[in-house]
Design a protein around this motif. Structure first.
Motif, mmCIF file in Angstrom:
data_model
loop_
_atom_site.group_PDB
_atom_site.id
_atom_site.type_symbol
_atom_site.label_atom_id
_atom_site.label_comp_id
_atom_site.label_asym_id
_atom_site.label_seq_id
_atom_site.Cartn_x
_atom_site.Cartn_y
_atom_site.Cartn_z
ATOM 1 N N PHE A 12 3.451 10.882 -2.200
ATOM 2 C CA PHE A 12 3.739 11.169 -0.926
ATOM 3 C C PHE A 12 5.304 11.278 -0.909
ATOM 4 O O PHE A 12 5.878 11.977 0.005
ATOM 5 C CB PHE A 12 3.598 10.046 0.147
ATOM 6 C CG PHE A 12 2.387 10.023 0.624
ATOM 7 C CD1 PHE A 12 2.089 10.521 1.993
ATOM 8 C CD2 PHE A 12 1.122 9.764 0.013
ATOM 9 C CE1 PHE A 12 0.838 10.645 2.561
ATOM 10 C CE2 PHE A 12 -0.332 9.975 0.324
ATOM 11 C CZ PHE A 12 -0.175 10.480 1.924
ATOM 12 N N LEU A 13 6.023 10.961 -2.074
ATOM 13 C CA LEU A 13 7.502 11.157 -2.280
ATOM 14 C C LEU A 13 7.759 12.759 -2.514
ATOM 15 O O LEU A 13 8.689 13.419 -2.397
ATOM 16 C CB LEU A 13 8.208 10.369 -3.439
ATOM 17 C CG LEU A 13 8.314 8.724 -3.056
ATOM 18 C CD1 LEU A 13 8.902 8.313 -4.199
ATOM 19 C CD2 LEU A 13 9.322 8.916 -1.693
ATOM 20 N N ARG A 14 6.644 13.434 -2.753
ATOM 21 C CA ARG A 14 6.665 14.808 -3.096
ATOM 22 C C ARG A 14 6.260 15.845 -2.028
ATOM 23 O O ARG A 14 6.212 16.889 -2.319
ATOM 24 C CB ARG A 14 5.726 15.037 -4.356
ATOM 25 C CG ARG A 14 6.377 14.949 -5.714
ATOM 26 C CD ARG A 14 5.497 15.060 -6.972
ATOM 27 N NE ARG A 14 4.607 13.987 -7.230
ATOM 28 C CZ ARG A 14 3.397 14.481 -7.797
ATOM 29 N NH1 ARG A 14 3.352 15.401 -8.377
ATOM 30 N NH2 ARG A 14 2.757 13.168 -8.098
ATOM 31 N N LEU A 15 6.013 15.056 -0.915
ATOM 32 C CA LEU A 15 5.735 15.816 0.282
ATOM 33 C C LEU A 15 7.002 15.788 1.249
ATOM 34 O O LEU A 15 8.032 15.103 0.889
ATOM 35 C CB LEU A 15 4.687 15.060 1.170
ATOM 36 C CG LEU A 15 3.253 15.082 0.729
ATOM 37 C CD1 LEU A 15 2.308 14.132 1.468
ATOM 38 C CD2 LEU A 15 2.641 16.319 0.140
ATOM 39 N N SER A 16 6.979 16.805 2.161
ATOM 40 C CA SER A 16 8.038 16.776 3.075
ATOM 41 C C SER A 16 8.244 15.478 3.810
ATOM 42 O O SER A 16 6.998 14.835 4.130
ATOM 43 C CB SER A 16 7.934 17.809 4.009
ATOM 44 O OG SER A 16 6.952 17.738 5.005
ATOM 45 N N MET A 28 0.673 -1.263 -0.069
ATOM 46 C CA MET A 28 -0.032 -0.101 -0.133
ATOM 47 C C MET A 28 0.862 1.199 -0.087
ATOM 48 O O MET A 28 0.593 2.204 -0.856
ATOM 49 C CB MET A 28 -0.901 -0.062 1.221
ATOM 50 C CG MET A 28 -2.207 -1.041 1.174
ATOM 51 S SD MET A 28 -3.294 -0.926 2.339
ATOM 52 C CE MET A 28 -2.392 -1.192 3.989
ATOM 53 N N GLY A 29 1.993 1.222 0.770
ATOM 54 C CA GLY A 29 2.823 2.423 0.685
ATOM 55 C C GLY A 29 3.505 2.476 -0.508
ATOM 56 O O GLY A 29 3.589 3.698 -0.902
ATOM 57 N N PHE A 77 -0.912 6.565 9.949
ATOM 58 C CA PHE A 77 -2.645 6.280 10.000
ATOM 59 C C PHE A 77 -2.951 5.739 8.858
ATOM 60 O O PHE A 77 -4.316 5.633 8.514
ATOM 61 C CB PHE A 77 -3.073 7.658 10.011
ATOM 62 C CG PHE A 77 -2.921 8.552 11.405
ATOM 63 C CD1 PHE A 77 -3.468 8.124 12.511
ATOM 64 C CD2 PHE A 77 -1.961 9.520 11.580
ATOM 65 C CE1 PHE A 77 -3.248 8.824 13.667
ATOM 66 C CE2 PHE A 77 -1.673 10.389 12.381
ATOM 67 C CZ PHE A 77 -2.417 9.730 13.519
ATOM 68 N N LEU A 78 -2.212 5.120 8.294
ATOM 69 C CA LEU A 78 -2.464 4.255 6.961
ATOM 70 C C LEU A 78 -3.223 3.129 7.456
ATOM 71 O O LEU A 78 -2.841 2.231 8.162
ATOM 72 C CB LEU A 78 -1.251 3.843 6.101
ATOM 73 C CG LEU A 78 -1.381 3.132 4.926
ATOM 74 C CD1 LEU A 78 -2.230 3.799 3.663
ATOM 75 C CD2 LEU A 78 -0.041 2.579 4.468
ATOM 76 N N THR A 79 -4.450 2.870 6.882
ATOM 77 C CA THR A 79 -5.091 1.231 6.863
ATOM 78 C C THR A 79 -5.788 1.024 5.523
ATOM 79 O O THR A 79 -5.724 1.709 4.725
ATOM 80 C CB THR A 79 -6.313 1.577 7.970
ATOM 81 O OG1 THR A 79 -7.203 2.555 7.276
ATOM 82 C CG2 THR A 79 -5.707 2.178 9.197
#
Length: 245
Positions: free
Chosen positions: A112-116, A104-105, A126-128
């Motif tokens: 998400f690699l483009r976030l800090s 999932m990640g 909080f990933l489910t």
């Protein structure tokens, strides 16, 4: 006559869509997940009651739900909870059950690699299964607000931790004889219910049968709760091999 340019024209790179992370996405995620969170709260109440049956304190239930935040793993750990604790079996079983989080990640990494790092890793706690599926549907629709995952995950977190503590606090006050209310069958019933949404067709039958067969044999020939770990591991291996083909 003008000279022709010998330079090779290169196509312009298609810009990647921007990823936002703001309060609008956060609250949209929190609202969207509420119906699912209510369903998870029911499992949380059951977990809290069952935790009382293995003599976990309210604080221990709160810490387990708050730090682990993985319903299926927590329920399995309760079935392993005997003294002395089988620490190795608990750790390995938890790793196997939650290995799907790696996939999932990987699926959401392009966004998400483009976030800090702080925003990305704080959100991924909080990933489910549930909020991952909702967030991916938003990304696929071009709604690239990564805070949607944080808002929906935090809402699930609050519902889950609160319901497990309530179940532990109220459960022992109401339920003096678990067998009278059928709670001695609760583990089996909960896991059967969890299997229903996981059924994706006949291709899943072989891994399930292998897992069940190995678990039955291990329960018969091995002491303790190793049948849970071995059954899950056997089914996972067969599933991976079938998909590799």
């Amino acid at each position: 006559m003008p000279e022709r340019s010998t330079a090779t024209l290169t196509p312009l790179a298609t810009p990647e869509p921007a990823v936002s992370f703001d309060s609008q996405g956060f609250f949209a995620g929190a609202r969207a997940i509420i119906p699912i969170a209510l369903g998870d709260a029911v499992y949380g109440l059951v977990f809290g009651v069952l935790a009382g049956q293995v003599h976990l304190s309210v604080l221990e239930v709160l810490l387990m739900s708050g730090l682990v935040f993985a319903g299926s793993s927590q329920l399995i750990v309760l079935s392993l909870w005997t003294l002395p604790l089988p620490v190795a079996a608990i750790i390995l079983t938890t790793l196997i059950v939650n290995a799907r989080s790696i996939l999932m990640g990987a699926a959401i990494s392009p966004w998400f690699l483009r976030l800090s790092p702080f925003k990305a890793y704080a959100t991924l706690f909080f990933l489910t299964d549930e909020n991952w599926a909702l967030t991916m549907s938003k990304f696929d629709a071009g709604q690239n607000n990564a805070a949607f995952l944080l808002g929906s995950g935090l809402m699930l977190y609050l519902f889950w931790t609160t319901s497990t503590v309530i179940g532990r606090t109220v459960g022992n006050m109401i339920v003096q004889d678990p067998a009278r209310w059928g709670l001695d069958f609760a583990f089996t019933a909960v896991f059967l219910a969890l299997l229903v949404p996981l059924w994706k067709g006949k291709s899943y039958l072989v891994p399930w049968l292998v897992a069940a067969g190995v678990a039955v044999l291990a329960a018969h020939f091995l002491p303790g709760k190793w049948y849970i770990l071995l059954g899950g591991l056997a089914g996972s291996i067969v599933g991976v091999l079938r998909h590799a083909d």
